[in-house]
Write a protein that holds these residues in place. Sequence first.
Motif, PDB file in Angstrom:
ATOM      1  N   PHE A 118       0.831  -1.210   0.000  1.00 33.98           N
ATOM      2  CA  PHE A 118       0.000   0.000   0.000  1.00 33.98           C
ATOM      3  C   PHE A 118       0.867   1.263   0.000  1.00 33.98           C
ATOM      4  CE2 PHE A 118      -3.071  -2.856   2.525  1.00 33.98           C
ATOM      5  CZ  PHE A 118      -3.487  -3.471   1.358  1.00 33.98           C
ATOM      6  N   LEU A 119       2.021   1.189   0.684  1.00 35.35           N
ATOM      7  CA  LEU A 119       2.958   2.321   0.671  1.00 35.35           C
ATOM      8  C   LEU A 119       3.461   2.585  -0.747  1.00 35.35           C
ATOM      9  CD1 LEU A 119       5.076   1.791   3.919  1.00 35.35           C
ATOM     10  CD2 LEU A 119       3.716   3.814   3.370  1.00 35.35           C
ATOM     11  N   GLU A 120       3.764   1.507  -1.472  1.00 35.97           N
ATOM     12  CA  GLU A 120       4.243   1.660  -2.858  1.00 35.97           C
ATOM     13  C   GLU A 120       3.209   2.406  -3.700  1.00 35.97           C
ATOM     14  OE1 GLU A 120       5.160  -2.229  -4.297  1.00 35.97           O
ATOM     15  OE2 GLU A 120       7.052  -2.365  -3.178  1.00 35.97           O
ATOM     16  N   GLU A 137       9.396  10.664   2.150  1.00 32.33           N
ATOM     17  CA  GLU A 137       9.222  10.183   3.528  1.00 32.33           C
ATOM     18  C   GLU A 137       8.677   8.750   3.549  1.00 32.33           C
ATOM     19  OE1 GLU A 137       6.647  12.982   5.414  1.00 32.33           O
ATOM     20  OE2 GLU A 137       8.111  14.644   5.297  1.00 32.33           O
ATOM     21  N   LEU A 138       7.681   8.499   2.686  1.00 29.83           N
ATOM     22  CA  LEU A 138       7.085   7.160   2.647  1.00 29.83           C
ATOM     23  C   LEU A 138       8.047   6.126   2.068  1.00 29.83           C
ATOM     24  CD1 LEU A 138       3.349   7.728   1.635  1.00 29.83           C
ATOM     25  CD2 LEU A 138       4.355   7.532   3.895  1.00 29.83           C
ATOM     26  N   THR A 139       8.909   6.571   1.146  1.00 25.02           N
ATOM     27  CA  THR A 139       9.922   5.661   0.584  1.00 25.02           C
ATOM     28  C   THR A 139      10.877   5.201   1.674  1.00 25.02           C
ATOM     29  OG1 THR A 139       9.788   6.736  -1.581  1.00 25.02           O
ATOM     30  CG2 THR A 139      11.756   5.422  -1.141  1.00 25.02           C
ATOM     31  N   ASN A 140      11.291   6.127   2.532  1.00 24.64           N
ATOM     32  CA  ASN A 140      12.161   5.771   3.659  1.00 24.64           C
ATOM     33  C   ASN A 140      11.461   4.807   4.620  1.00 24.64           C
ATOM     34  OD1 ASN A 140      14.285   7.327   2.758  1.00 24.64           O
ATOM     35  ND2 ASN A 140      13.727   9.127   3.971  1.00 24.64           N
ATOM     36  N   GLU A 141      10.175   5.083   4.854  1.00 22.26           N
ATOM     37  CA  GLU A 141       9.395   4.216   5.748  1.00 22.26           C
ATOM     38  C   GLU A 141       9.277   2.802   5.169  1.00 22.26           C
ATOM     39  OE1 GLU A 141       5.018   4.035   7.976  1.00 22.26           O
ATOM     40  OE2 GLU A 141       5.534   5.753   6.696  1.00 22.26           O
ATOM     41  N   LYS A 142       9.019   2.728   3.861  1.00 21.78           N
ATOM     42  CA  LYS A 142       8.901   1.431   3.188  1.00 21.78           C
ATOM     43  C   LYS A 142      10.208   0.646   3.264  1.00 21.78           C
ATOM     44  CE  LYS A 142       8.839   1.110  -1.384  1.00 21.78           C
ATOM     45  NZ  LYS A 142       9.710   0.059  -1.965  1.00 21.78           N
ATOM     46  N   THR A 143      11.333   1.336   3.069  1.00 20.22           N
ATOM     47  CA  THR A 143      12.649   0.696   3.140  1.00 20.22           C
ATOM     48  C   THR A 143      12.909   0.135   4.539  1.00 20.22           C
ATOM     49  OG1 THR A 143      13.505   2.209   1.461  1.00 20.22           O
ATOM     50  CG2 THR A 143      15.127   1.042   2.805  1.00 20.22           C
ATOM     51  N   ALA A 144      12.541   0.916   5.567  1.00 18.20           N
ATOM     52  CA  ALA A 144      12.734   0.482   6.962  1.00 18.20           C
ATOM     53  C   ALA A 144      11.905  -0.762   7.265  1.00 18.20           C
ATOM     54  CB  ALA A 144      12.358   1.609   7.917  1.00 18.20           C
ATOM     55  N   ILE A 145      10.670  -0.799   6.774  1.00 16.62           N
ATOM     56  CA  ILE A 145       9.804  -1.963   7.011  1.00 16.62           C
ATOM     57  C   ILE A 145      10.358  -3.189   6.285  1.00 16.62           C
ATOM     58  CG2 ILE A 145       7.509  -2.957   6.646  1.00 16.62           C
ATOM     59  CD1 ILE A 145       6.406  -0.084   6.904  1.00 16.62           C
ATOM     60  N   ASN A 146      10.791  -2.994   5.041  1.00 14.17           N
ATOM     61  CA  ASN A 146      11.375  -4.107   4.274  1.00 14.17           C
ATOM     62  C   ASN A 146      12.585  -4.687   4.989  1.00 14.17           C
ATOM     63  OD1 ASN A 146       9.809  -4.694   2.015  1.00 14.17           O
ATOM     64  ND2 ASN A 146      10.582  -2.933   0.885  1.00 14.17           N
ATOM     65  N   ASP A 147      13.458  -3.801   5.488  1.00 15.42           N
ATOM     66  CA  ASP A 147      14.649  -4.257   6.222  1.00 15.42           C
ATOM     67  C   ASP A 147      14.243  -5.055   7.452  1.00 15.42           C
ATOM     68  OD1 ASP A 147      16.221  -3.011   4.370  1.00 15.42           O
ATOM     69  OD2 ASP A 147      16.681  -1.249   5.603  1.00 15.42           O
ATOM     70  N   SER A 148      13.211  -4.562   8.148  1.00 15.70           N
ATOM     71  CA  SER A 148      12.723  -5.230   9.357  1.00 15.70           C
ATOM     72  C   SER A 148      12.175  -6.612   9.023  1.00 15.70           C
ATOM     73  CB  SER A 148      11.628  -4.378  10.008  1.00 15.70           C
ATOM     74  OG  SER A 148      10.962  -5.091  11.000  1.00 15.70           O
ATOM     75  N   LEU A 149      11.401  -6.702   7.928  1.00 17.75           N
ATOM     76  CA  LEU A 149      10.817  -7.986   7.516  1.00 17.75           C
ATOM     77  C   LEU A 149      11.892  -8.978   7.094  1.00 17.75           C
ATOM     78  CD1 LEU A 149       7.699  -6.736   5.501  1.00 17.75           C
ATOM     79  CD2 LEU A 149       7.673  -7.914   7.706  1.00 17.75           C
TER      80      LEU A 149
END
Length: 207
Positions: A118-120, A137-149
């Motif tokens: 949904f962020l994409e 801002e949302l791109t950074n958030e998406k990257t952080a979530i991907n790294d976490s996953l």
Amino acid sequence: STPLYSSAASDVYKRQNQRNGNKSGALINLSNIGNVHSRKKEYVEALEFHYKALEIATDLGLKNHIATGKGNVGSIYLNQYKKSNPSNQNLIDNAQKYLTDAIALCDEIDFKAPKVGFLESLIEVYVIQKNYQKAYELTNEKTAINDSLHSLASKEQLSKLETQREIDLKDKDLLIKNKELEIISLNNQKKSLFYTCLLYTSDAADE
């Protein structure tokens, strides 16, 4: 009178559960049909089925399905906008609204994996709207979530490997112990045979 009341209440509860079960099945079917239409770029039909699924999810209070339902609807509005000629502003506004709602609900219930998709879509919406700061801002958030996953997946994989290694070691220990028992048993059999031979030889000599 109490047993009758309990029985009646139980019947109502069972019927309610059955209805909810039927609704849950219908919800999944409607979502799947909507996804098929979406993949075929039949967006009007896709929206129809996703809206029906979203209505059932809301009725049942299933927040995970409400989140995915709103996200699906928002993504379809985005795709409709990209196909519209001339561009239809209402479509991109609807896309932003539904995707924002979906992401907020994902945050509320810690629903990370769907949130990435949904962020994409919402990043794409903000780029279309020329809101590059928000997109960044949302791109950074998406990257952080991907790294976490990815980190979580790696930990789970490592945990599985460690568990398998422990099982393998236990199996190996068991195998060694079984071999040791076999050797002891063979040695006992040899001793028994040796004593039998001695007794037989002793008896023969006495005769």
